[in-house]
Design a protein around this motif. Structure first.
Motif, PDB file in Angstrom:
ATOM      1  N   GLU A 131      95.144-157.116  73.564  1.00  5.29           N
ATOM      2  CA  GLU A 131      96.120-157.604  74.542  1.00  5.29           C
ATOM      3  C   GLU A 131      95.440-158.113  75.805  1.00  5.29           C
ATOM      4  O   GLU A 131      96.027-158.913  76.550  1.00  5.29           O
ATOM      5  N   ASP A 132      94.205-157.660  76.056  1.00  5.29           N
ATOM      6  CA  ASP A 132      93.462-158.102  77.228  1.00  5.29           C
ATOM      7  C   ASP A 132      92.342-159.062  76.865  1.00  5.29           C
ATOM      8  O   ASP A 132      91.416-159.277  77.658  1.00  5.29           O
ATOM      9  N   GLY A 133      92.404-159.626  75.674  1.00  6.82           N
ATOM     10  CA  GLY A 133      91.387-160.586  75.271  1.00  6.82           C
ATOM     11  C   GLY A 133      90.043-159.960  74.969  1.00  6.82           C
ATOM     12  O   GLY A 133      89.006-160.614  75.072  1.00  6.82           O
ATOM     13  N   LEU A 134      90.052-158.689  74.564  1.00  4.38           N
ATOM     14  CA  LEU A 134      88.819-157.973  74.257  1.00  4.38           C
ATOM     15  C   LEU A 134      88.851-157.523  72.795  1.00  4.38           C
ATOM     16  O   LEU A 134      89.917-157.353  72.208  1.00  4.38           O
ATOM     17  N   ILE A 135      87.676-157.298  72.239  1.00 10.50           N
ATOM     18  CA  ILE A 135      87.588-156.788  70.878  1.00 10.50           C
ATOM     19  C   ILE A 135      86.830-155.465  70.892  1.00 10.50           C
ATOM     20  O   ILE A 135      85.718-155.370  71.414  1.00 10.50           O
ATOM     21  N   GLY A 136      87.473-154.427  70.350  1.00 11.18           N
ATOM     22  CA  GLY A 136      86.847-153.110  70.292  1.00 11.18           C
ATOM     23  C   GLY A 136      85.997-152.981  69.046  1.00 11.18           C
ATOM     24  O   GLY A 136      86.488-153.161  67.936  1.00 11.18           O
ATOM     25  N   LEU A 137      84.725-152.673  69.240  1.00 14.11           N
ATOM     26  CA  LEU A 137      83.789-152.582  68.117  1.00 14.11           C
ATOM     27  C   LEU A 137      83.648-151.165  67.578  1.00 14.11           C
ATOM     28  O   LEU A 137      83.455-150.979  66.377  1.00 14.11           O
ATOM     29  N   ALA A 138      83.714-150.168  68.456  1.00 11.11           N
ATOM     30  CA  ALA A 138      83.481-148.789  67.995  1.00 11.11           C
ATOM     31  C   ALA A 138      83.763-147.798  69.112  1.00 11.11           C
ATOM     32  O   ALA A 138      83.822-148.155  70.294  1.00 11.11           O
ATOM     33  N   HIS A 139      83.930-146.546  68.709  1.00 12.42           N
ATOM     34  CA  HIS A 139      83.944-145.410  69.631  1.00 12.42           C
ATOM     35  C   HIS A 139      82.601-144.695  69.516  1.00 12.42           C
ATOM     36  O   HIS A 139      82.178-144.337  68.404  1.00 12.42           O
ATOM     37  N   TRP A 140      81.928-144.495  70.636  1.00 10.98           N
ATOM     38  CA  TRP A 140      80.720-143.666  70.675  1.00 10.98           C
ATOM     39  C   TRP A 140      81.045-142.410  71.457  1.00 10.98           C
ATOM     40  O   TRP A 140      81.395-142.469  72.642  1.00 10.98           O
ATOM     41  N   SER A 141      80.948-141.266  70.827  1.00  9.74           N
ATOM     42  CA  SER A 141      81.221-140.008  71.525  1.00  9.74           C
ATOM     43  C   SER A 141      79.986-139.559  72.304  1.00  9.74           C
ATOM     44  O   SER A 141      78.857-139.863  71.934  1.00  9.74           O
ATOM     45  N   ASN A 142      80.232-138.864  73.389  1.00 11.22           N
ATOM     46  CA  ASN A 142      79.156-138.172  74.093  1.00 11.22           C
ATOM     47  C   ASN A 142      79.303-136.680  73.814  1.00 11.22           C
ATOM     48  O   ASN A 142      78.363-136.024  73.412  1.00 11.22           O
ATOM     49  N   GLY A 143      80.501-136.180  73.995  1.00 10.18           N
ATOM     50  CA  GLY A 143      80.727-134.765  73.737  1.00 10.18           C
ATOM     51  C   GLY A 143      81.839-134.241  74.614  1.00 10.18           C
ATOM     52  O   GLY A 143      82.715-134.985  75.062  1.00 10.18           O
ATOM     53  N   PHE A 144      81.804-132.946  74.863  1.00 12.63           N
ATOM     54  CA  PHE A 144      82.818-132.312  75.694  1.00 12.63           C
ATOM     55  C   PHE A 144      82.337-132.166  77.126  1.00 12.63           C
ATOM     56  O   PHE A 144      81.146-131.988  77.398  1.00 12.63           O
TER      57      PHE A 144
END
Length: 354
Positions: A153-166
């Motif tokens: 919706e904002d003209g962006l493409i999401g490639l992945a989620h990278w977790s760091n942790g808690f």
């Protein structure tokens, strides 16, 4: 006198003509001088990847891994140039820089994406994930995909989620064991309405500043503490300016790797495929590496500092969760009932039995 002048003039014109013809003949028939600095750059594609954390953090190492894999898969024809530590843009500036085409890839904290869509607040809810396995299921499953899809919706493409942790809590006023212990304190937080309301519910004041300004805020006494993952606490040496660290695991911290849609559409299918394959491999690698880094760096903090470390018991975690439970209903309409229902199902499936 006039004859001498005329003779001299003709001689000069003749010499000039000879020089011109010689020069023209030499360079019209020869190739331009060869510059060996350009060797191997023909057709190379270069992407700038900007992020704000240190190179020895999960995101820093994942960015380097991604660059390495892209170079291997493209045989050097695609280069990812990584700019860590906010060296190009702060975490407040990087989304606009991406949209303006100043960089091609960023990986902002998901907590900073609430201005794009309030749906991202689902990942900021307290104790959203019971454990590491539940967290991975959430960000790589239907919840995570719905959030990445919302970027379109904002003209962006999401490639992945990278977790760091808690996230954990550090402060100079402690120890922090019960929810009441944090009342009256001022904490630096990421710009997120959900996080802000969490700490206001606990009676704390909040300051929303960039990640790279946090050390100075603590050192100068402008805030009492902050919340972060162990890797960020370690890499920024917050343990040198904080007296207490509470292992609370009260919230998730991760990143959404993204590109501008226009920049993505300009790439060939081959380039897109290489980027997607490298991203998938990097994400799998990061899932394991992030946990390892946080565990190792907690031990390093214990070795390098005198910070007092307290780990919440299961009963104490339950007390915190119950105190902040009203936030789920408060943000149900804002985040969306569908996402919260998916989160409820996930929580139930991973709920630890007594």
């Amino acid at each position: 006198m006039k004859r001498i002048s005329l003779s001299l003039l003709l001689t000069c014109l003749g010499l000039a003509l000879i020089v011109y013809l010689g020069y023209h003949n030499l360079f019209s028939q020869a190739e331009p001088p060869y510059d060996d600095d350009q060797e191997g750059l023909s057709g190379q594609i270069v992407f700038k990847f900007s992020h704000v954390v240190a190179e020895n953090t999960p995101k820093g190492q994942a960015a380097a891994k991604f660059a390495e894999l892209v170079a291997q898969k493209s045989k050097g024809q695609i280069q990812i140039v990584v700019f860590p530590n906010g060296s190009l843009y702060s975490d407040i500036e990087e989304i606009n820089a991406l949209k303006d085409g100043q960089v091609q890839i960023i990986a902002p904290s998901t907590s900073k994406l609430g201005d794009l869509s309030p749906k991202w607040g689902v990942l900021d809810l307290p104790f959203a994930f019971e454990n590491h396995e539940a967290m991975q299921s959430g960000i790589h499953g239907e919840i995570g995909q719905a959030l990445l899809d919302s970027l379109q919706e904002d003209g962006l493409i999401g490639l992945a989620h990278w977790s760091n942790g808690f996230k954990q809590i550090t402060t100079n006023k402690g120890p922090i064991k019960e929810p009441a212990d944090i009342a009256g304190q001022k904490l630096r937080i990421m710009p997120s309405e959900v996080i802000r309301e969490q700490f206001h519910l606990l009676g704390a004041a909040t300051v929303e500043e960039s990640f790279n300004s946090t050390y100075n805020l603590i050192e100068t006494g402008q805030v009492d503490g902050e919340e972060n993952t162990i890797s960020n606490i370690y890499s920024r040496k917050f343990y040198n300016v904080q007296k207490h660290l509470t292992i609370s695991n009260h919230g998730y911290l991760g990143y959404a790797v993204m590109m501008d849609q226009k920049a993505w559409n300009q790439q060939t299918e081959s380039t897109q495929q290489i980027l997607l394959e490298a991203m998938e491999e990097t994400t799998d690698w990061n899932d394991q590496n992030a946990s390892k880094i946080n565990e190792e760096q907690l031990e390093l903090i214990k070795q390098k500092s005198d910070i007092q470390i307290y780990e919440l018991t299961a009963a104490e975690k339950q007390q915190w969760a119950e105190k902040m439970a009203p936030l789920y209903e408060q943000f149900r309409e804002t985040i969306g009932a569908a996402l919260l229902e998916d989160l409820d199902k996930l929580q139930e499936s991973y709920e630890e039995k007594p």
